[in-house]
Design an enzyme around this catalytic site. Sequence first.
Site, PDB file in Angstrom:
ATOM      1  N   THR A  40       0.958  -1.212  -0.135  1.00  0.00           N
ATOM      2  CA  THR A  40       0.037  -0.091  -0.029  1.00  0.00           C
ATOM      3  C   THR A  40       0.793   1.158   0.136  1.00  0.00           C
ATOM      4  OG1 THR A  40      -0.193  -0.118   2.502  1.00  0.00           O
ATOM      5  CG2 THR A  40      -1.670  -1.091   1.257  1.00  0.00           C
TER       6      THR A  40
ATOM      7  N   ARG B 274       4.034   2.114  -2.375  1.00  0.00           N
ATOM      8  CA  ARG B 274       4.482   2.930  -3.765  1.00  0.00           C
ATOM      9  C   ARG B 274       4.618   1.695  -4.684  1.00  0.00           C
ATOM     10  NH1 ARG B 274       2.046   6.748  -2.434  1.00  0.00           N
ATOM     11  NH2 ARG B 274       3.186   8.807  -2.368  1.00  0.00           N
TER      12      ARG B 274
ATOM     13  N   GLU C 207       0.511   4.213 -12.882  1.00  0.00           N
ATOM     14  CA  GLU C 207      -0.577   4.761 -12.382  1.00  0.00           C
ATOM     15  C   GLU C 207      -0.950   6.173 -13.094  1.00  0.00           C
ATOM     16  OE1 GLU C 207      -0.508   5.085  -7.939  1.00  0.00           O
ATOM     17  OE2 GLU C 207      -0.032   3.038  -7.771  1.00  0.00           O
TER      18      GLU C 207
ATOM     19  N   HIS D  94      -5.195   2.484  -5.753  1.00  0.00           N
ATOM     20  CA  HIS D  94      -4.576   3.297  -5.062  1.00  0.00           C
ATOM     21  C   HIS D  94      -5.458   4.181  -4.246  1.00  0.00           C
ATOM     22  CE1 HIS D  94      -0.269   5.360  -4.781  1.00  0.00           C
ATOM     23  NE2 HIS D  94      -0.945   5.649  -3.563  1.00  0.00           N
TER      24      HIS D  94
END
Length: 319
Positions: free
Chosen positions: A237, A239, A268, A286
């Site tokens: 959780t 990077r 992302e 994310h």
Amino acid sequence: MVRNTIWIPRRLSDATLERAQASYECIINWDDGLSSADDIVEMSAKVDGIIPCHSELFTAEVAERLDPRLKIVANHSVGVDHCDIPALKARGITVTNTPDVLSDATAEIAMLLMLGAARRAVEGDRLVRTGAWDVWSPSFMVGKQVTGARLGIIGMGRVGRAFAEKARGFGMDVHYFNRTRLTPEMEQGASYHSDIESVLSVSDFLSLHCPATPETIALMNADRFALLPDGAVVVNTARGALVDEAALLDALETGKLSAAGLDCFVTEPGGNPAFASHDNIFMLPHIGSATVQTRDAMGFRALDNLDAFFRNETPKDEL
């Protein structure tokens, strides 16, 4: 009285935008689209401060082109790997972030990912949702138990400690690696490991909570996945850059890992299309800090830093 002008390049929470507009002249990206490097440079000539998110990239090249009018980048995030801080500081630009306020929300997502990955949530949801659930037996959908298992945490900062606290509620045996050992009061019984390899060897579950830096890029590579116990579950959780995604896929396909829970990816938005065919990868887009309470707190923390700066005070979260 002349008010300072700030740019808000993403759609922040309603409470944040209301407060910002009460204190500043605001240029707000109501459409919430991504901003390019040229957009950032262009806006720097029009504003005194910016509240960017992780999606706005302040590289060394961008920093070199910024207008002298811009004085502060008050990030709406804890992580600042999207900012070349030395380059910004060389231009006389103050940089801040928003620590503390998103630890519990992100730790909740880590717990969700750990449980979902361990108990085959993707596969189970698909079976029920598609009408394919037509059998039951004692051997059906057997997963990995979290309660009482050994949990390794890499990075025992605010989020790592919040996650450890929640994991203790499941009776997990917490082990951790951190650049410096915590005090006994902060450890709360967790076992410290002085190197990453040591903590990996005892991690039935492994959760990543360290920042992305040149030293931690691809932290979890093929060699390190090999050190985990067979059937381990990996959660990220923090990077996406912390994980070598090809090595992760290989570890899952060979059975070295039983599952993974991911809230962040190398690319992302979008993620890794190769993950989609693997039911043992539980993925989220994310959203670790995505609660109303936390997003309000992040926006207010960024505004607190702006307010202090424009009062000629040192912002609480100056980096």
